[in-house]
Design a protein around this motif. Sequence first.
Motif, short mmCIF file in Angstrom:
data_model
loop_
_atom_site.label_atom_id
_atom_site.label_comp_id
_atom_site.label_asym_id
_atom_site.label_seq_id
_atom_site.Cartn_x
_atom_site.Cartn_y
_atom_site.Cartn_z
N ARG A 388 -10.42 8.10 -7.30
CA ARG A 388 -8.76 7.43 -6.68
C ARG A 388 -8.64 6.85 -7.79
NH1 ARG A 388 -9.54 11.00 -3.14
NH2 ARG A 388 -8.21 11.57 -5.08
N LEU A 389 -9.80 6.05 -8.59
CA LEU A 389 -9.92 4.80 -10.07
C LEU A 389 -9.53 5.63 -11.44
CD1 LEU A 389 -12.18 2.75 -8.00
CD2 LEU A 389 -9.66 2.22 -8.10
N SER A 390 -9.79 6.41 -11.02
CA SER A 390 -9.33 7.99 -12.21
C SER A 390 -7.99 7.17 -13.12
CB SER A 390 -9.88 9.89 -12.47
OG SER A 390 -9.07 10.16 -11.78
N SER A 391 -8.28 8.02 -14.39
CA SER A 391 -7.43 7.38 -15.18
C SER A 391 -5.87 8.28 -14.57
CB SER A 391 -7.08 8.16 -16.64
OG SER A 391 -7.62 9.47 -16.86
N SER A 392 -6.38 9.61 -14.25
CA SER A 392 -4.79 10.06 -13.37
C SER A 392 -4.76 10.27 -12.09
CB SER A 392 -5.57 11.66 -13.85
OG SER A 392 -6.55 12.51 -13.04
N GLY A 393 -5.53 9.38 -11.08
CA GLY A 393 -5.38 8.54 -9.41
C GLY A 393 -4.37 8.13 -9.96
N GLU A 394 -4.40 7.50 -8.02
CA GLU A 394 -3.25 7.20 -7.31
C GLU A 394 -2.83 5.95 -7.53
OE1 GLU A 394 -4.67 9.49 -3.48
OE2 GLU A 394 -5.34 8.60 -5.65
N PHE A 395 -4.12 5.27 -8.13
CA PHE A 395 -4.15 3.81 -8.93
C PHE A 395 -3.15 3.33 -10.37
CE2 PHE A 395 -6.89 3.35 -5.30
CZ PHE A 395 -6.47 2.28 -4.13
N ALA A 396 -4.24 4.77 -11.24
CA ALA A 396 -3.82 4.78 -12.01
C ALA A 396 -1.50 4.42 -12.25
CB ALA A 396 -4.44 5.28 -13.38
N ALA A 397 -1.64 5.53 -11.40
CA ALA A 397 -0.25 6.15 -11.66
C ALA A 397 0.97 4.84 -10.86
CB ALA A 397 0.01 7.18 -10.37
N ARG A 398 0.48 4.16 -9.58
CA ARG A 398 0.94 2.96 -9.09
C ARG A 398 1.39 1.25 -10.27
NH1 ARG A 398 1.20 0.40 -4.09
NH2 ARG A 398 0.96 2.87 -3.17
N ASP A 399 -0.47 1.81 -11.09
CA ASP A 399 -0.22 1.17 -11.80
C ASP A 399 0.82 1.18 -13.02
OD1 ASP A 399 -1.90 -0.93 -11.39
OD2 ASP A 399 -3.40 0.37 -12.40
N GLU A 400 0.77 2.04 -13.53
CA GLU A 400 2.42 2.79 -14.46
C GLU A 400 3.38 2.41 -14.15
OE1 GLU A 400 3.79 4.16 -17.77
OE2 GLU A 400 2.17 2.86 -17.24
N ARG A 401 3.35 2.45 -12.63
CA ARG A 401 4.93 1.98 -12.68
C ARG A 401 5.08 0.95 -11.84
NH1 ARG A 401 6.74 0.49 -7.17
NH2 ARG A 401 4.63 0.25 -6.28
N ILE A 402 4.59 0.05 -11.52
CA ILE A 402 5.00 -1.56 -12.05
C ILE A 402 5.29 -1.60 -13.22
CG2 ILE A 402 3.61 -3.70 -11.29
CD1 ILE A 402 2.47 -2.25 -9.04
N SER A 403 4.42 -1.27 -13.96
CA SER A 403 4.58 -1.78 -15.41
C SER A 403 6.57 -0.88 -15.98
CB SER A 403 3.27 -1.05 -16.54
OG SER A 403 2.40 -1.39 -15.75
N THR A 404 6.14 -0.19 -16.04
CA THR A 404 7.64 0.46 -15.86
C THR A 404 9.11 -0.65 -15.28
OG1 THR A 404 6.74 2.68 -15.91
CG2 THR A 404 9.56 2.14 -15.37
#
Length: 462
Positions: A388-404
């Motif tokens: 879950r906390l890996s660079s390819s996990g859901e949280f990383a994807a959510r962080d990237e969406r927020i950053s975008t």
Amino acid sequence: MATISSTGLGSGLDINALVSQLVAAERAPKDQRLARDETRLTTELSALAALKGAMAGLQSAANGVRGPDSFAARKVTVGDDKYFSASVDTDAVPGSYEVQVQQLATAARLGSAAYAGGPDAVAGTGTLTITVGAASFSLTLEEGSNSLADLRDAINAADGNTGVRATLIRDAAGAYLVLSGTSTGAANAITVSAGDDADTGLQQLVTDLNDFDATRDVVAQDAIAYVSGYEIRSASNAITGAIDGVTLDLKKATAPGETITLTVARDDAAIQKKAEAFVSAYNALAQQMASLGSYDAATQTAGPMLGDSLLRGLDTQLRRMLTEPVPGTTGDYRTLASLGISMTVKGTLQLDAARFQKALAADPDAVNRVFSSESGVAVRVGKYLDDRLSSSGEFAARDERISTQRRRLTQEKEALDARMLVVQQRYLRQFTAMDSMLAQLQSTSDYLTQQLASLSKNSSGG
């Protein structure tokens, strides 16, 4: 007669203030929307950060008990630690041993006779060879650089010298050259010899150094200890390998025939602390999840992640892993609950110390399997959180969406600023033109007023 007048920009109205108010009114709805979006994204990002922090705490606690020996903690007790201390690892087998320390390991030390002239006294000339164990090095003393202090410095700086240090000790009789070994053990004895080119002074120094003085010199020797009657020798005072998983650090020789008891036992308190740390870390995460997904009906306030599928999925998966039987296990101990670690109605874990100690005493291997086997609770939880906390996990994807989205908001703000600048300039042109026109009208009004007044005067005179 009534005068003709005009009020407005030409008569002194503050154009800049008026334009600023109009621009502010026009951009207010867009600013409010951008501010709401920024607040929402900031709140979501903060909530994710808090959740990830609590997850990382459980991840660390789970990783701390994932190894096969995580619940194999041992403790050691020494009957009298002024003779030796001991440390253990998980390979140590519980048991009791009798230890006798016959002698400590020592490093060699040799001293010369006194030189009444002190550090400046001449030591001699020629070649001096010092041997430490199987290694030797040589140096040559020449006229003009052959004082006792020169010899000390030459020994310490000599190429190949890795086993001896030279120093000068002074008393009322003069100065002494002392050679001390850097390593303990009989294999590191020090001997000194002079070459054929040595003069009588250097030869006498060699003789003095090799002439052992029991009151000040020290023989290089191994440590000797007896463990349950077995003789153990070691070049150092740290003895490893005599007992599986145990290291002895010798301090002092025991009296002849005296033995000290050493006991190795399972460290139940340390094992329970590991379980408590895991429980505490999960409870911190459970409380964080409950707060983020809460709803206060009295205040009608919702948590920042109320209804979030990411939060629901995390909660569901962890509860399942913590409550279901560990695959591949049999017997009385297959779940955390069977070890005394149960789930409360609030969604947190609680540890019953008495039940946990009972399970540990009855079947310590089962406790280890429930937590740390390949399918154990800690292993599965740790792997799940790793993903879950890996660079390819859901949280990383959510962080990237927020950053975008935050980058998009920044672009929208910049575009709004540019557009409002155009609007402001348009208003300024319009009101400036209006101001100029009204000024002209005011001038015309003043002229007409003057003409009418003149006509009225002329008419009255006629």
